[in-house]
Write a protein that holds these residues in place. Structure first.
Motif, PDB file in Angstrom:
ATOM      1  N   ASP A 457       0.844  -1.189   0.000  1.00  0.00           N
ATOM      2  CA  ASP A 457       0.000   0.000   0.000  1.00  0.00           C
ATOM      3  C   ASP A 457       0.880   1.241   0.000  1.00  0.00           C
ATOM      4  O   ASP A 457       1.848   1.330   0.766  1.00  0.00           O
ATOM      5  CB  ASP A 457      -0.905   0.007   1.229  1.00  0.00           C
ATOM      6  CG  ASP A 457      -1.977   1.085   1.143  1.00  0.00           C
ATOM      7  OD1 ASP A 457      -2.238   1.574   0.024  1.00  0.00           O
ATOM      8  OD2 ASP A 457      -2.549   1.439   2.191  1.00  0.00           O
ATOM      9  N   VAL A 458       0.563   2.172  -0.845  1.00  0.00           N
ATOM     10  CA  VAL A 458       1.365   3.391  -0.973  1.00  0.00           C
ATOM     11  C   VAL A 458       0.890   4.421   0.045  1.00  0.00           C
ATOM     12  O   VAL A 458      -0.284   4.784   0.068  1.00  0.00           O
ATOM     13  CB  VAL A 458       1.268   3.961  -2.402  1.00  0.00           C
ATOM     14  CG1 VAL A 458       1.992   5.297  -2.496  1.00  0.00           C
ATOM     15  CG2 VAL A 458       1.832   2.970  -3.409  1.00  0.00           C
ATOM     16  N   TYR A 483       1.478   1.620 -10.481  1.00  0.00           N
ATOM     17  CA  TYR A 483       0.382   0.662 -10.410  1.00  0.00           C
ATOM     18  C   TYR A 483       0.871  -0.697  -9.918  1.00  0.00           C
ATOM     19  O   TYR A 483       2.054  -1.038 -10.008  1.00  0.00           O
ATOM     20  CB  TYR A 483      -0.266   0.504 -11.788  1.00  0.00           C
ATOM     21  CG  TYR A 483       0.621  -0.185 -12.812  1.00  0.00           C
ATOM     22  CD1 TYR A 483       0.466  -1.546 -13.090  1.00  0.00           C
ATOM     23  CD2 TYR A 483       1.616   0.518 -13.489  1.00  0.00           C
ATOM     24  CE1 TYR A 483       1.281  -2.182 -14.025  1.00  0.00           C
ATOM     25  CE2 TYR A 483       2.427  -0.109 -14.421  1.00  0.00           C
ATOM     26  CZ  TYR A 483       2.252  -1.455 -14.684  1.00  0.00           C
ATOM     27  OH  TYR A 483       3.068  -2.085 -15.603  1.00  0.00           O
ATOM     28  N   ILE A 487      -3.772  -1.377  -6.790  1.00  0.00           N
ATOM     29  CA  ILE A 487      -3.923   0.077  -6.792  1.00  0.00           C
ATOM     30  C   ILE A 487      -3.198   0.675  -8.003  1.00  0.00           C
ATOM     31  O   ILE A 487      -2.357   0.027  -8.618  1.00  0.00           O
ATOM     32  CB  ILE A 487      -3.342   0.723  -5.517  1.00  0.00           C
ATOM     33  CG1 ILE A 487      -1.816   0.474  -5.439  1.00  0.00           C
ATOM     34  CG2 ILE A 487      -4.029   0.249  -4.270  1.00  0.00           C
ATOM     35  CD1 ILE A 487      -1.136   1.265  -4.343  1.00  0.00           C
ATOM     36  N   GLY A 489      -1.947   4.948  -9.148  1.00  0.00           N
ATOM     37  CA  GLY A 489      -1.984   6.335  -8.720  1.00  0.00           C
ATOM     38  C   GLY A 489      -1.057   7.191  -9.551  1.00  0.00           C
ATOM     39  O   GLY A 489      -0.351   6.715 -10.444  1.00  0.00           O
ATOM     40  N   SER A 510       4.089  10.057  -4.276  1.00  0.00           N
ATOM     41  CA  SER A 510       2.692   9.921  -4.703  1.00  0.00           C
ATOM     42  C   SER A 510       1.926  11.219  -4.501  1.00  0.00           C
ATOM     43  O   SER A 510       2.089  11.911  -3.487  1.00  0.00           O
ATOM     44  CB  SER A 510       2.017   8.801  -3.907  1.00  0.00           C
ATOM     45  OG  SER A 510       0.646   8.714  -4.243  1.00  0.00           O
ATOM     46  N   LYS A 513      -3.782   8.302  -5.096  1.00  0.00           N
ATOM     47  CA  LYS A 513      -3.880   6.896  -5.485  1.00  0.00           C
ATOM     48  C   LYS A 513      -5.341   6.517  -5.638  1.00  0.00           C
ATOM     49  O   LYS A 513      -6.240   7.121  -5.044  1.00  0.00           O
ATOM     50  CB  LYS A 513      -3.195   5.993  -4.462  1.00  0.00           C
ATOM     51  CG  LYS A 513      -3.864   5.953  -3.094  1.00  0.00           C
ATOM     52  CD  LYS A 513      -3.123   5.001  -2.166  1.00  0.00           C
ATOM     53  CE  LYS A 513      -3.785   5.000  -0.784  1.00  0.00           C
ATOM     54  NZ  LYS A 513      -3.088   4.089   0.158  1.00  0.00           N
TER      55      LYS A 513
END
Length: 518
Positions: A457-458, A483, A487, A489, A510, A513
């Motif tokens: 998870d970003v 990607y 997810i 973003g 980022s 997202k």
């Protein structure tokens, strides 16, 4: 461990075992990096201060590049060749001076030392960022460093000069770090390089090969093209190359007009007056703005560096400037059937020279009445300027086409929509497009400016080791799409795509997202 925090071209900010780079090693005492590099001081300094030296030969992740060639081209070619093949921290021993340190950092050097400072001290030479002086010739010291302020406390000129010269190099390294962080290192390099023929030559050589190096295409800082060497800087060379590749005007008629001090041009008093006085006569005509050193179609005036430059305004054009701009304008004029020019002075000289080069007859007019009549007689094709701005900015930045059907916002803060959904906006900080939703998905599907990441998870920053693959066209500051299976973003690149997954440090920051992989 070496972590890259920011990169522009070959220059980079980093951290090596807790030490911020670029960094200067003081050869007189063990430093933070003493266990990572091989230190061999100049023989003259070893003889004068034997107690200060201890042979340290260790193997680590730092790469040392010993440069045998002292000719500018040989130096640059060795450094660039090394940087292209090895992302390791680069140490250039026995080469840095206060005057060339910023250039060495611009070329990608991460670590320098004070060997020349010590050698110069033994020879009675006082170093500054503008050159060197024999200490005996100075009636007063031009520097206010702590060594100069306490010169009377030194027991010898050697020890005084060793301290002063070392401080001068270290101060230049710190300044180069600050300028690199502010995306203004080039300005410092140009100022320093001018003081020496060899460094001037080195800068010109690196500029001649900048096309293959990962210089940022978009920046938050301004461009200051104040000299002939400025005209060759990577951002300007890239702009002309890319503009001439993608510019596709709708109209068969070009209107040539001068630039303005205010950016974007459309908000300037002179350009607003021009459009107001011409009224409907200007519709369906493509405007091309001339400045030194740029040729800017109206469709690209929100693109870096056209959006963010400042140049001396004297009304005087050198023959070199006229020739430089005219050659690039001539290539632009070949896209039109007819050309009308509302220009005076140096601007007119540029257009006349461009017309000769391109074999185009240009209709020069002197006042608004003549201009209106000339445009009314010219061929036209109606088009929506804001849509054309999007089309050209998208092509310039990503090399793709994508249809939009709506534009909102107050110029220059335009937002572009497709079927009611925002897909892009003009980011006036960087002079490019920030992208959203459908357009981001489209780029991933095309594999363009895309970064595939591992399954995590970003939260904000994507580190290089979390990247599986990345488009090698990506340069620092580029807008990219990341990607995974879960997810995707939009973010901003920190390092080139070719290094993502290969080095430690930040890869992408980022911006937003979306759930659901692509």
């Amino acid at each position: 461990m070496f972590r890259i925090e920011k990169q522009d071209g070959l220059a980079r900010l980093g951290e090596l075992n807790g030490v911020i780079t670029p960094h200067m090693i003081d050869l007189r005492s063990p430093g933070e990096l003493a266990d990572l590099v091989e230190r061999r001081p100049p023989e003259v300094a070893r003889e004068l201060m034997p107690e200060a030296y201890e042979a340290l030969v260790r193997e680590g992740e730092v790469r040392k590049l010993v440069l045998t060639s002292q000719l500018p081209r040989g130096l640059v070619e060795r450094i660039v060749s090394f940087k292209k093949s090895d992302p390791s921290p680069l140490y250039l021993p026995s080469l840095a001076t206060p005057q060339n340190a910023s250039l060495l950092i611009y070329l990608g050097t991460d670590i320098v030392d004070n060997a020349i400072a010590l050698r110069s001290a033994a020879e009675g030479v006082y170093l500054t960022e503008s050159g060197s002086f024999n200490l005996s010739s100075l009636n007063e010291l031009p520097c206010g460093c702590r060594a100069c302020e306490s010169r009377d406390d030194y027991d010898s000129d050697f020890h005084f000069l060793a301290d002063h010269n070392t401080i001068a190099i270290e101060r230049e390294v710190r300044l180069a770090r600050a300028m690199l962080k502010a995306e203004r290192l080039r300005e410092l390099v140009e100022v320093r390089a001018k003081a020496n023929p060899e460094t001037t030559a080195m800068l010109r050589i690196i500029d001649s090969s900048s096309r293959d190096l990962p210089f940022a295409r978009f920046r938050r800082s301004k461009v200051y093209p104040t000299s002939e060497d400025s005209f060759a800087r990577p951002e300007i060379a890239y702009y002309f190359e890319r503009m001439l590749e993608i510019y596709s005007p709708r109209s068969p008629t070009a209107l040539l007009i001068p630039c303005s001090a205010r950016k974007p041009y459309s908000l300037s008093k002179t350009h607003r007056e021009l459009r107001s006085r011409l009224g409907r006569a200007i519709r369906g005509v493509n405007e091309v703005i001339i400045s030194s050193p740029f040729v800017a179609p109206r469709e690209l005036e929100l693109t870096y560096p056209i959006l963010s430059y400042d140049t001396p305004t004297t009304g005087m054009w050198s023959e070199w400037e006229v020739q430089f701009v005219a050659e690039r304008l001539a290539e632009t004029l070949t896209r039109f059937e007819s050309v009308v020019a509302f220009l005076h002075g140096g601007y007119r000289r540029v257009a006349e020279k461009a017309g000769e080069i391109a074999g185009k007859d240009i209709a020069f007019v002197e006042d608004y009445g003549e201009l209106r009549k000339a445009l009314e007689r010219s061929g036209k094709v109606e088009f929506d300027l804001y849509h054309e701005i999007f089309r050209h900015m998208l092509s310039y930045q990503f090399g793709v086409e994508f249809e939009v059907d709506g534009v909102r916002g107050r110029y220059p803060n335009l937002e572009f929509f497709s079927r009611g959904e925002r897909v892009a906006r003009v980011d006036v900080r960087y002079g490019n497009l920030d992208i959203y939703g459908k357009l981001a998905e489209f780029l991933v599907e095309q594999g363009i400016y895309a970064v595939r990441i591992d399954e995590f998870d970003v939260k904000g920053t994507i580190f290089s080791r979390g990247v599986i693959e990345a488009d090698e066209r990506i340069r620092p500051n580029d807008v990219v799409v990341y990607y995974s299976s879960s997810i995707f973003g939009v973010g901003q690149a920190v390092i080139p795509g070719s290094l993502m997954g290969e080095v430690d440090g930040k890869a992408v920051v980022s911006r937003r997202k979306y759930r659901g992989g692509v």
